[in-house]
Design an enzyme around this catalytic site. Structure first.
Site, PDB file in Angstrom:
ATOM      1  N   THR A 120       1.200  -1.090   0.104  1.00  0.00           N
ATOM      2  CA  THR A 120       0.368  -0.238  -0.434  1.00  0.00           C
ATOM      3  C   THR A 120       0.762   1.775   0.126  1.00  0.00           C
ATOM      4  OG1 THR A 120      -1.762  -1.447   1.316  1.00  0.00           O
ATOM      5  CG2 THR A 120      -1.700   0.620   1.351  1.00  0.00           C
ATOM      6  N   HIS A 176      10.210   5.330  -2.260  1.00  0.00           N
ATOM      7  CA  HIS A 176       9.204   4.666  -4.127  1.00  0.00           C
ATOM      8  C   HIS A 176       8.390   5.835  -3.725  1.00  0.00           C
ATOM      9  CE1 HIS A 176       6.641   2.531  -7.121  1.00  0.00           C
ATOM     10  NE2 HIS A 176       5.835   2.422  -6.001  1.00  0.00           N
TER      11      HIS A 176
END
Ligand SMILES: NC(=O)c1ccc[n+]([C@@H]2O[C@H](COP(=O)([O-])OP(=O)(O)OC[C@H]3O[C@@H](n4cnc5c(N)ncnc54)[C@H](O)[C@@H]3O)[C@@H](O)[C@H]2O)c1
Ligand SMILES: O=C(O)C[C@H](O)C(=O)O
Length: 317
Positions: A120, A176
């Protein structure tokens, strides 16, 4: 030997693809958990019905009750919301931090010995939230992003050089997000570093710079094309490679969001670095030498992750 149990928290696009890959690779039985239990149960049944065609026996079920994940060996978390065009991954923090805090409670109660892979977004901060809220050992809690980002980098390099993806290695470090750090110096074709390939006339610095930029925007490129949601096939394949490394004690060297305790000069942060993944979870952080430019880019990326963790702290304590 009993089959391994793999719990998938979130039965959306990535969750469904993960379940299918677990079956095709015969990694174990699957329990899917979702706030929409019918979706979890329906996807599980559908995928299980492909078993006789594809030749796998994995049992698959879906539930809206956390007790279903009891005793899972591996947990892969995709619960939460994906971004839409125009959003950054960071915009998801306000919705997803609370979701991950809930998931952490469920995992802590029902399978505290599991190896946990968080997917997630915003990734690095969500791994942090999960580990803090669950209290699971940091070596058993990792985030999936680097395998995906590196796979994109490998693909684009393979296309540029017109060689097989199998002969291209690449590492993407850092958070990320927009500040991720594709490491050209440590990316190779059959062991030949990209800077040497530039000298050999295989490509130009300008083309490599464009590939690095495309890699960093790899998720956004797909979000724009899909118009509703984000990538799921390559993300699922990447997490399965990590789960397989743990379940089969492969000791693979993969870039993952891992807990740093001073490595790379960074303390108390989850961020993407190469690690050895085996039956002990994160068995070693691989500390490669970075030059001044690479280190500055990595530090900048760590700073962006810290900001998101601070935002998460305000949301879920
Ligand atoms: N780390 C990465 O590299 C990477 C790659 C792709 C996507 N992602 C992220 O993964 C997440 C999932 O993506 P997706 O495409 O599968 O999204 P999706 O919307 O298809 O699936 C998410 C699922 O989570 C469920 N859910 C929502 N709240 C929940 C809760 N509290 N408990 C349990 N389930 C809950 C939803 O019902 C839905 O089925 C997104 O946050 C996305 O940004 C990360
Ligand atoms: O880009 C996204 O929002 C999803 C994911 O992080 C990706 O890189 O594909």
């Amino acid at each position: 030997m009993a089959r391994k149990k793999i719990a998938l928290i979130g039965a959306g696009n990535i969750g469904g693809t993960l379940a299918h890959l677990v079956g095709l690779k015969e990694l174990g039985d699957v329990v899917m958990f979702d706030v929409f239990p019918g979706v979890a149960a329906g996807k599980a049944l559908d995928i299980m019905q492909s078993g006789p065609v594809d030749g796998f026996d994995s049992a698959m079920s879906g539930s809206g009750d956390y007790s279903a994940i009891a005793g899972a060996d591996v947990v892969i978390i995709t619960a939460g919301f994906p971004r839409m065009p125009g959003m950054s991954r960071d915009d998801l923090v306000s919705k997803n931090a609370g979701v991950i805090a809930q998931v952490a409670e469920g995992v802590k109660t029902h399978c505290p010995n599991a190896f946990v892979i968080v997917i997630t977004n915003p990734l690095d901060a969500m791994v942090w939230v999960f580990q803090q809220k669950s209290g699971l050992p940091a070596n058993k809690v990792v985030g999936m992003a680097g395998v995906l980002d590196s796979s994109r980098f490998r693909l684009f390099l393979a296309h540029e050089f017109n060689v097989s993806v199998e002969d291209v290695t690449a590492f993407v470090l850092g958070g990320h997000g927009d500040t991720m750090v594709p490491l050209t110096r440590y990316s190779t074709v059959a062991g030949i570093p990209v800077p040497d390939l530039i000298k050999m006339g295989w490509t130009t610095q300008e083309k490599i710079d464009a590939i690095v930029a495309r890699t960093a925007n790899g998720g956004g490129e797909i979000v724009k094309l899909l118009e509703k949601g984000s990538a799921f096939y390559a993300p699922a394949a990447s997490a399965i490679a990590m789960a397989e490394a743990y379940l089969k004690d492969k000791k693979r060297v993969l870039p993952c969001a891992a807990w740093l305790e001073g490595q790379y000069g960074i303390k108390d942060l989850y961020v993407g670095v190469p690690v050895v993944l085996g039956a002990g979870g994160v068995e070693r952080i691989v500390e490669i030498e970075l030059n001044a430019e690479e280190k500055a880019a990595f530090d900048k990326s760590c700073g962006a992750v810290r900001e998101l963790i601070d935002a998460s702290k305000k949301l879920v304590g």
